[in-house]
Design an enzyme around this catalytic site. Structure first.
Site, PDB file in Angstrom:
ATOM      1  N   SER A   1       9.773  54.714  11.224  1.00  0.00           N
ATOM      2  CA  SER A   1       8.712  55.114  10.299  1.00  0.00           C
ATOM      3  C   SER A   1       7.476  55.506  11.103  1.00  0.00           C
ATOM      4  CB  SER A   1       8.412  53.981   9.310  1.00  0.00           C
ATOM      5  OG  SER A   1       7.434  54.374   8.364  1.00  0.00           O
ATOM      6  N   THR A   2       6.351  54.817  10.934  1.00  0.00           N
ATOM      7  CA  THR A   2       5.123  55.177  11.628  1.00  0.00           C
ATOM      8  C   THR A   2       5.312  55.122  13.135  1.00  0.00           C
ATOM      9  OG1 THR A   2       3.872  54.226   9.802  1.00  0.00           O
ATOM     10  CG2 THR A   2       2.675  54.640  11.848  1.00  0.00           C
TER      11      THR A   2
ATOM     12  N   HIS B   1      11.119  57.733   7.830  1.00  0.00           N
ATOM     13  CA  HIS B   1      10.294  57.855   6.629  1.00  0.00           C
ATOM     14  C   HIS B   1       9.410  59.090   6.773  1.00  0.00           C
ATOM     15  CE1 HIS B   1      10.476  53.178   6.063  1.00  0.00           C
ATOM     16  NE2 HIS B   1      11.624  53.764   5.824  1.00  0.00           N
TER      17      HIS B   1
ATOM     18  N   MET C   1       6.061  50.694   9.685  1.00  0.00           N
ATOM     19  CA  MET C   1       5.482  49.706   8.783  1.00  0.00           C
ATOM     20  C   MET C   1       6.556  49.120   7.869  1.00  0.00           C
ATOM     21  SD  MET C   1       1.806  51.343   7.666  1.00  0.00           S
ATOM     22  CE  MET C   1       2.421  52.933   7.148  1.00  0.00           C
TER      23      MET C   1
ATOM     24  N   ASP D   1      11.833  47.801   6.154  1.00  0.00           N
ATOM     25  CA  ASP D   1      13.030  48.597   5.885  1.00  0.00           C
ATOM     26  C   ASP D   1      13.962  48.543   7.093  1.00  0.00           C
ATOM     27  OD1 ASP D   1      14.702  50.272   4.447  1.00  0.00           O
ATOM     28  OD2 ASP D   1      13.686  52.114   5.104  1.00  0.00           O
TER      29      ASP D   1
END
Length: 391
Positions: free
Chosen positions: A207-208, A235, A328, A331
């Site tokens: 993600s991030t 993401h 973040m 998940d």
């Protein structure tokens, strides 16, 4: 020139001092919205609201922000031109690029990441639609809070206490994860043994900070990709995943594209979950295929990592090696648990090399990881594991 300055930061600081946020956007509506959202949060404050990148560059020494939300398209000096100038004046500034969902802006956002931006956020086409505005609000505040925690950690050496974030129906950023352990305590997390079965597929969730981490990782695992399929969920919204797949192809020197519903999964290729849809795995005629899913968000994300991880078990059973990279939320943790229960293995990126140690930290804290490694060690480790090393 439209400028609104907050008071100077206090001479003394604690780990609870609000993050100072500088908003740079030529839209008075966007500046007003973000300013109200930030000021409503107890752990952040608006340090300045500026109309152009030139205003930001000229005034950053006086404003001293921790985080900047930087629009791409602005008069006088646009975001991509202002970015290196801002970082030259304040090296530890966290910059979040904001842009509309166009291919051009997606490409600029990726360029911004390579120039030192910490992250990006897509702006809604209209702020008049309540759901779109609420998603944008939640995503932005999450990114400011999580990325800003890096600034606080550097200043205090202690991870800050994060305020709870509101739940919404859909957004690429997952809710706040429980506080992660410090780098020094990571040795205590490890480790379970790698699965006894040789891996037959590599699954990656991120993600991030993920785009940068993915570029590094796929460049390191060429020999692995030659012989095995690689499936990735990052993401990311539509259009951005299209651009990311192109970058992954160049970095890996192997075919990489967004997964297509029903297509066969073959060695030598990288499959990326398309923005706005979950990518699962299924069997068709006994062979593994991509199965795209337009169902509701999972872990507040779409695409989400857990659907990929859990669906792969029916296809490859114990022959799965999964990697959870920077991001973040949590998940990938639940799917990782199921992979380990089925006899597969999980590796997490370590805190020091992660932009945000939420997803990998959740996996590590759950006790499901066979290794917690710096990013530059994950690729070589994967190549050895897929070549027969089981330690």
């Amino acid at each position: 020139m439209s400028v609104a300055l907050a008071g100077s930061p206090a001479a003394s600081s604690t780990q609870y001092e609000p993050l100072r946020v500088m908003i740079v956007d030529d839209s008075v509506v966007i500046r007003g919205l973000i300013s109200r959202w930030v000021e409503a949060e107890p752990d952040m404050t608006v340090a300045a609201s500026l109309r152009t990148g030139l205003d930001a560059v000229n005034q950053i020494d006086r404003i001293r922000p921790d985080v900047a939300v930087l629009d791409i398209e602005m008069p006088e000096l646009d975001g991509i031109s202002a970015l290196p100038k801002l970082l030259a004046k304040k090296r530890d500034l966290i910059i979040i690029m904001a842009s509309t969902l166009t291919r051009r802006n997606a490409e600029i956002s990726f360029k911004a990441l390579s120039l030192g931006a910490a992250d990006y956020i897509p702006k809604p086409e209209t702020t008049r639609e309540p759901h779109a505005a609420e998603i944008f609000k939640h995503d932005l505040l999450q990114k400011i809070r999580h990325l800003g925690s890096k600034v606080r950690r550097r200043a205090t050496g202690v991870a800050p206490v994060a305020a709870a974030a509101p739940a919404v129906l859909r957004e690429p950023a997952a809710p706040l994860a429980p506080a992660a352990p410090t780098v020094a305590s990571q040795a205590a997390l490890v480790k379970r043994a790698f699965g006894a079965t040789a891996p037959r597929v590599l699954l990656i969730g991120s993600s991030t900070g993920g785009p940068q981490a993915l570029m590094t990782l796929v460049a390191d695992i060429g020999p692995l990709i030659d012989r095995y399929p690689v499936l990735i969920t990052q993401h990311m919204p539509p259009t951005f995943t299209t651009i990311l797949a192109e970058h992954l192809m160049r970095a890996s020197r192997h075919p990489a594209h967004e997964g297509v519903d029903g297509e066969a999964i073959k060695p030598g290729r990288i499959y990326l979950a398309p923005g706005g849809r979950h990518m699962r795995v299924a069997k068709q005629g006994g062979n593994p295929v991509i199965a795209l899913d337009d169902g509701p968000p999972v872990n507040f994300c779409k695409p989400a990592v857990d659907p990929l991880f859990t669906s792969a078990i029916d296809v490859w059973q114990s022959g799965i090696l999964a990697v959870v990279l920077t991001g973040m939320g949590s998940d990938g943790m639940r799917g990782g648990k199921e992979i380990v229960a089925a006899g597969g293995s999980v590796i997490a990126q370590d805190e020091a090399s992660s932009v945000v140690w939420g997803m990998p930290g959740a996996a590590a804290n759950a006790g499901i990881c066979a290794a917690v490694l710096p990013l530059n060690q994950i690729g070589p480790k994967l190549v050895r594991l897929f070549s027969g090393d089981r330690s």
